[in-house]
Structures are given as structure tokens and as C-alpha cells.
Design a protein around this motif. Structure first.
Motif, short mmCIF file in Angstrom:
data_model
loop_
_atom_site.label_atom_id
_atom_site.label_comp_id
_atom_site.label_asym_id
_atom_site.label_seq_id
_atom_site.Cartn_x
_atom_site.Cartn_y
_atom_site.Cartn_z
N ARG A 162 0.26 22.77 -5.56
CA ARG A 162 -0.03 21.62 -6.41
C ARG A 162 0.85 21.62 -7.66
NH1 ARG A 162 -6.20 20.58 -7.41
NH2 ARG A 162 -6.07 22.61 -8.46
N LYS A 163 1.03 22.80 -8.29
CA LYS A 163 1.85 22.84 -9.50
C LYS A 163 3.29 22.46 -9.22
CE LYS A 163 2.15 27.92 -9.32
NZ LYS A 163 1.09 28.01 -8.28
N ALA A 164 3.82 22.91 -8.07
CA ALA A 164 5.19 22.57 -7.72
C ALA A 164 5.35 21.08 -7.45
CB ALA A 164 5.64 23.37 -6.49
N GLN A 165 4.36 20.48 -6.80
CA GLN A 165 4.40 19.04 -6.56
C GLN A 165 4.36 18.27 -7.88
OE1 GLN A 165 1.43 17.88 -3.63
NE2 GLN A 165 1.82 19.74 -2.45
N ASP B 38 -0.47 15.73 -13.15
CA ASP B 38 -0.23 14.99 -11.91
C ASP B 38 0.21 13.56 -12.22
OD1 ASP B 38 -2.45 13.37 -12.40
OD2 ASP B 38 -3.69 14.25 -10.83
N PRO B 39 0.62 12.78 -11.19
CA PRO B 39 1.12 11.42 -11.44
C PRO B 39 0.11 10.50 -12.11
CG PRO B 39 1.80 12.17 -9.26
CD PRO B 39 0.83 13.19 -9.79
N GLU B 40 -1.19 10.81 -12.05
CA GLU B 40 -2.20 9.98 -12.69
C GLU B 40 -2.49 10.43 -14.12
OE1 GLU B 40 -2.70 11.04 -9.27
OE2 GLU B 40 -1.72 9.08 -8.98
N GLY B 41 -1.77 11.48 -14.57
CA GLY B 41 -1.96 11.96 -15.93
C GLY B 41 -3.04 13.01 -16.07
N GLN B 42 -3.56 13.52 -14.94
CA GLN B 42 -4.59 14.56 -14.98
C GLN B 42 -3.94 15.94 -15.15
OE1 GLN B 42 -8.14 14.64 -14.83
NE2 GLN B 42 -7.61 16.73 -15.39
N PRO B 43 -4.25 16.65 -16.23
CA PRO B 43 -3.69 18.00 -16.39
C PRO B 43 -4.39 19.01 -15.48
CG PRO B 43 -4.35 17.05 -18.52
CD PRO B 43 -4.99 16.23 -17.44
N TYR B 44 -3.66 20.01 -15.04
CA TYR B 44 -4.19 21.13 -14.26
C TYR B 44 -3.63 22.42 -14.85
CZ TYR B 44 -5.75 17.97 -10.52
OH TYR B 44 -6.38 16.99 -9.79
N SER B 45 -4.44 23.47 -14.89
CA SER B 45 -4.00 24.77 -15.40
C SER B 45 -4.36 25.86 -14.41
CB SER B 45 -4.66 25.07 -16.75
OG SER B 45 -4.32 24.10 -17.72
N ARG B 46 -3.53 26.89 -14.36
CA ARG B 46 -3.80 28.03 -13.49
C ARG B 46 -3.02 29.24 -14.01
NH1 ARG B 46 -0.55 24.05 -13.12
NH2 ARG B 46 -1.43 23.14 -11.23
N MET B 47 -3.51 30.43 -13.62
CA MET B 47 -2.84 31.67 -14.03
C MET B 47 -1.73 32.01 -13.03
SD MET B 47 -4.18 32.90 -16.85
CE MET B 47 -3.55 34.59 -16.81
N VAL B 48 -0.57 32.36 -13.55
CA VAL B 48 0.52 32.90 -12.74
C VAL B 48 1.07 34.11 -13.50
CG1 VAL B 48 1.06 30.62 -11.81
CG2 VAL B 48 2.36 31.50 -13.74
N LEU B 49 2.00 34.82 -12.89
CA LEU B 49 2.57 35.99 -13.54
C LEU B 49 4.01 35.73 -13.97
CD1 LEU B 49 1.30 38.85 -11.19
CD2 LEU B 49 0.34 38.12 -13.39
#
Length: 213
Positions: free
Chosen positions: A82-85, A53-64
Motif C-alpha cells: 500500500r505504501k509503495a502504491q 492515498d489518492p483520496e487524501g487519507q494518510p496511512y502510517s506504518r513501522m519500517v526499518l
């Protein structure tokens, strides 16, 4: 509290040597993907997509994973998610295939870009009808009051689209991740794992290095 420090596996199913490697990483990935499919594991095309994200916080999630090409991987999502943003602000992403049943992992890094409208149309129309309606139902990552609200919206839209084709939502589409590095990890005994990384060079080819486990 569960003592997870004592949980461990002694990986011994296979190995990975330089002789096993292919000139292009996608060819070895395809071989491993086929073996993952043949193994019977659930969702062999499931992959962890990580964004920042813009603050440098990583996020992870499962997709196919829904398609792949010589130099890219393709997945679909809601453009309001959120991932698209995150991708709109910072298109750099990492992707991990956690094939633990085979004691393997494959990690990609690269840059995401939106698919063309025609590519989105082709995939959306191939989806089951309920999945098409589901794309309309969920404004991904937004907060909702209860699951019942989601189910109610789905039934409302199912009635609305009961005849004819389901139109493609303007907020739904996909991404192509053009990768510039690919790491193949094979578990080995005594934690002496095999790791090889492909890195794109200035000539557009691939440099290959063995990494310490």
C-alpha cells in the motif's frame, strides 16, 4: 474504558540547546541514533513512514531504516504494498523516529524515489536466506485467508529455492527519501519541550529555527 487522560510523564532526562546543534541535520541524527542504539532499546532504526492515498487519507506504518546518507534515508519494501502504491501517486512522505526511551523524537519530511537495481541487489543479497524467501512469500498488503496459507507458501518456496541463490523478486525493492526538513524534539519538564527544525534553503544549506513546544 481506561482513563488515558491521567497518564503522563515528566520528561527530565536531557535538554537540547542551540549549542548542541550541528551544521547539518544528519550529523545530529547520527549522534542521536548511536545513543539510541547504545541505550539498548529494541529496533532503534524503526521508523514510522506516513504516506497519503489518492483520496487524501494518510496511512502510517513501522519500517526499518536500512541506510542513510547526508541528505536521504533508505528503506526497503514490496512495490505492490500500500505504501509503495501511495508513493507512486504522491512521493511526498514523512518519517518519524519515536525514541521514547530517551524522551526524543526526530521527524523528517521529504520525497521518495525508487532505488537503482544495483542498490537493491546489494541489499537483498546481504539479507538472511529466510528473509529473502519471505520477500517472495508475501504480497504485502494483499488480503489472505489465514496465516497457515502464508506459512504453507513459505515452506513451498523454501523447497523451491533449496539450492543456489534466491533470485530477487521483480516486485521487491527500496526507496530513498530525500528530506527537506528535519525536526528534533527533546522532552522537557512541564511540557516545555525543546524543538528545533532544520529547513532546506534556496542555496541548498539549512536554516534552523526553534519551535514552541
Amino acid at each position: 474504558m481506561i482513563d488515558v487522560s491521567v497518564l503522563r510523564e515528566n520528561y527530565a532526562k536531557s535538554g537540547l540547546s542551540r549549542d548542541d546543534l550541528t551544521e547539518k541535520p544528519i550529523d545530529l541524527f547520527e549522534k542521536w541514533l548511536k545513543q539510541a542504539i547504545d541505550s539498548g532499546m529494541p529496533d532503534p532504526n524503526g521508523m514510522v513512514v506516513s504516506t497519503v492515498d489518492p483520496e487524501g487519507q494518510p496511512y502510517s506504518r513501522m519500517v526499518l531504516l536500512k541506510n542513510y546518507e547526508e541528505n536521504s534515508l533508505i528503506f526497503f519494501t514490496n512495490y505492490g504494498s500500500r505504501k509503495a502504491q501511495h508513493i507512486e501517486k504522491n512521493p511526498k512522505v514523512s518519517i518519524l523516529f519515536p525514541w521514547f526511551l530517551l524522551e526524543r523524537q526526530v521527524a523528517f519530511t521529504g520525497t521518495a524515489e525508487r532505488l537503482s537495481y544495483l542498490e537493491v541487489v546489494k541489499y537483498f543479497t546481504s539479507r538472511p536466506r529466510d528473509s529473502q524467501i519471505g520477500a517472495w512469500t508475501s504480497h504485502q498488503s494483499s488480503k489472505i485467508s489465514a496465516r497457515s496459507a502464508l506459512e504453507s507458501k513459505f515452506m513451498e518456496l523454501k523447497q523451491k529455492f533449496k539450492e543456489g541463490k534466491v533470485p530477487i523478486p521483480t516486485f521487491w525493492g527500496g526507496y530513498r527519501v530525500r528530506f527537506d526538513s528535519v525536526e528534533f524534539w527533546q522532552g522537557r519538564p512541564s511540557r516545555l519541550h525543546d524543538r528545533f527544525i532544520y529547513e532546506r534553503n534556496a542555496e541548498g544549506g539549512w536554516d534552523i529555527s526553534r519551535l514552541a513546544p
